[in-house]
Design an enzyme around this catalytic site. Structure first.
Site, PDB file in Angstrom:
ATOM      1  N   SER A 103     -13.038  -4.853   1.284  1.00  0.00           N
ATOM      2  CA  SER A 103     -14.104  -4.157   0.279  1.00  0.00           C
ATOM      3  C   SER A 103     -15.234  -4.619   0.124  1.00  0.00           C
ATOM      4  O   SER A 103     -16.148  -5.090  -0.662  1.00  0.00           O
ATOM      5  CB  SER A 103     -13.566  -4.528  -1.168  1.00  0.00           C
ATOM      6  OG  SER A 103     -13.947  -3.299  -1.956  1.00  0.00           O
ATOM      7  N   TYR A 159       0.785  -0.971  -0.061  1.00  0.00           N
ATOM      8  CA  TYR A 159      -0.022  -0.068   0.125  1.00  0.00           C
ATOM      9  C   TYR A 159       0.604   1.124   0.079  1.00  0.00           C
ATOM     10  O   TYR A 159       1.706   1.571   0.869  1.00  0.00           O
ATOM     11  CB  TYR A 159      -0.868  -0.057   0.988  1.00  0.00           C
ATOM     12  CG  TYR A 159      -2.050  -1.366   1.442  1.00  0.00           C
ATOM     13  CD1 TYR A 159      -2.483  -2.062   0.122  1.00  0.00           C
ATOM     14  CD2 TYR A 159      -2.559  -1.420   2.577  1.00  0.00           C
ATOM     15  CE1 TYR A 159      -3.264  -2.962   0.281  1.00  0.00           C
ATOM     16  CE2 TYR A 159      -3.503  -2.321   2.658  1.00  0.00           C
ATOM     17  CZ  TYR A 159      -3.946  -3.114   1.512  1.00  0.00           C
ATOM     18  OH  TYR A 159      -4.681  -4.218   1.682  1.00  0.00           O
ATOM     19  N   LEU A 165     -18.026  -2.937   0.684  1.00  0.00           N
ATOM     20  CA  LEU A 165     -18.833  -2.192  -0.132  1.00  0.00           C
ATOM     21  C   LEU A 165     -18.695  -2.122  -1.626  1.00  0.00           C
ATOM     22  O   LEU A 165     -19.003  -1.093  -2.478  1.00  0.00           O
ATOM     23  CB  LEU A 165     -18.848  -0.773   0.369  1.00  0.00           C
ATOM     24  CG  LEU A 165     -19.385  -0.358   1.776  1.00  0.00           C
ATOM     25  CD1 LEU A 165     -19.085   1.001   2.251  1.00  0.00           C
ATOM     26  CD2 LEU A 165     -20.633  -0.900   1.953  1.00  0.00           C
ATOM     27  N   ALA A 166     -17.829  -3.023  -1.949  1.00  0.00           N
ATOM     28  CA  ALA A 166     -17.491  -3.413  -3.424  1.00  0.00           C
ATOM     29  C   ALA A 166     -16.732  -1.860  -4.104  1.00  0.00           C
ATOM     30  O   ALA A 166     -17.428  -1.536  -5.092  1.00  0.00           O
ATOM     31  CB  ALA A 166     -18.655  -3.676  -4.198  1.00  0.00           C
ATOM     32  N   GLY A 167     -15.838  -1.393  -3.304  1.00  0.00           N
ATOM     33  CA  GLY A 167     -15.311  -0.394  -3.744  1.00  0.00           C
ATOM     34  C   GLY A 167     -16.219   1.098  -3.851  1.00  0.00           C
ATOM     35  O   GLY A 167     -15.872   1.837  -4.667  1.00  0.00           O
ATOM     36  N   GLY A 168     -17.013   0.687  -2.911  1.00  0.00           N
ATOM     37  CA  GLY A 168     -18.146   2.117  -2.935  1.00  0.00           C
ATOM     38  C   GLY A 168     -19.236   1.848  -3.863  1.00  0.00           C
ATOM     39  O   GLY A 168     -20.396   2.662  -3.818  1.00  0.00           O
TER      40      GLY A 168
END
Length: 352
Positions: free
Chosen positions: A212, A61, A214-217
């Site tokens: 993730s 990261y 939220l599935a990347g938002g």
């Protein structure tokens, strides 16, 4: 905040984890966020106040900057705060600066400890599969790090179920440290983990941290059918994870999330997070945010309990198709299935 046993280990971690992929904002990771030290300190304060006791990062990261910021932000705080980090991806130009060889794992762990400013890593993940390094070499390196006190527990991330079972079998055969957790992608947008990864977790006593959720938002409620895409989102920035294969089904799921959120007076994101947190086998849900406001909203999901009817509505909108041999098992093996089998097959059997 609930504290849940991490697989078959004796470690208890909070039902929500703060993910720090947004810390640093360097290189490709700038698309996910660019939280600086001051911002990280604020978010960590918010999480600790909410009861979170584990923070997740990785060496890759922002090329190590996320670890540096996390380490600086945690300096002087309680020794009971847990940190998980990961290794596998390329961290330099050398021939051995990637992979799961003994050489790379030991060097990467020592580099992560320096960046974090800690003397040990609480949970050390193999970030991705390496099919070219023998598993006994990989696990022996983790075993060495454990015996030297540099890591406490080991886990795997983004492994397939057969990769995980091979790791467990190799560890047992050679009496080496075995993974106690897996960190995987799982959300209402894509429930493939229910085919094998979650059943193997139940069957083998493996903890599960979900990245993730939220599935990347995509499940935040901002992405709606027939409406313009919101600016500044990860998908708009072409982050590319997770891939979306059925956009119409995604929109169907979001409509249910928004509806339940409106009925309960909460955000769609909170509903999506609560669904993941209460699914079978899930130990902790990794949340992250580009802003303090997003984080504050996500943290409220820890207080949200969905009804059986609400869970069923979300399940129906997002259910994965039964692939072979699962449809055959649902039709012909229902009399002798385990709890691990029923995680996937239970709804189909109830329908008849």
């Amino acid at each position: 905040m609930q504290y849940r046993q991490l697989g078959r280990s004796g470690l208890r971690i909070s039902a929500f984890t703060l993910g720090t992929m947004t810390f640093g904002g360097k290189g490709a990771f700038a698309k996910t966020g660019n939280t600086d030290l001051a911002g990280a300190q604020r978010q960590i304060d918010m999480c600790i106040e909410a009861g979170i006791n584990i923070f997740d990062t990785a060496d890759i990261y922002s090329a190590g900057v996320s670890e540096e910021i996390l380490g600086a932000a945690l300096k002087g705080r309680s020794s009971e705060i847990l940190v998980s980090t990961k290794t596998r991806f390329r961290m330099g130009e050398g021939a051995n600066d990637a992979g799961l060889s003994r050489y790379h794992i030991v060097a990467a762990a020592e580099a992560s400890l320096r960046r974090l400013g800690r003397d040990h890593i609480d949970l050390y993940y193999l970030h991705e599969w390496d099919g070219q390094t023998p598993l006994d070499e990989t696990l022996e390196a983790l075993d060495t790090l454990t015996r030297s006190g540099k890591i406490r527990y080991a886990g795997v991330s983004n492994f397939s179920a057969w990769h995980l079972m091979k790791a467990l079998g190799t560890a047992e055969r050679h009496r080496l440290i075995a993974p106690v957790a897996q960190q995987i992608y799982y959300s209402l947008q894509a429930r493939e983990a229910e085919y094998e990864l979650l059943p193997v977790a139940l069957d083998q006593g493996i903890g599960v941290q979900v990245w993730s959720p939220l599935a990347g938002g995509l499940l935040s409620g901002k992405h709606r059918r027939g409406k313009p895409e919101p600016e500044g989102t990860r998908q708009l920035a072409q982050w590319g994870e997770p891939p979306v294969y059925d956009v119409e089904k995604l929109y169907d799921v979001v409509e249910v999330l928004v509806a339940i959120g409106a009925e309960r007076g909460v955000s769609a994101a909170q509903v999506a997070l609560a669904w993941v947190a209460h699914r079978p086998a899930i130990t902790s849900v990794v949340i992250g945010a580009r802003t303090d406001a997003q984080l504050a909203d996500n943290l409220k999901a820890a207080e949200l309990s969905l009804s059986a009817e609400e869970m069923a509505r979300l399940d129906a909108a997002s259910a994965p198709p039964l692939l072979y041999p699962y449809w055959h098992q649902a039709r012909t093996a229902a009399d002798r299935l385990s709890a691990a089998d029923l995680l996937l097959l239970g709804p189909a059997i109830k329908k008849g």
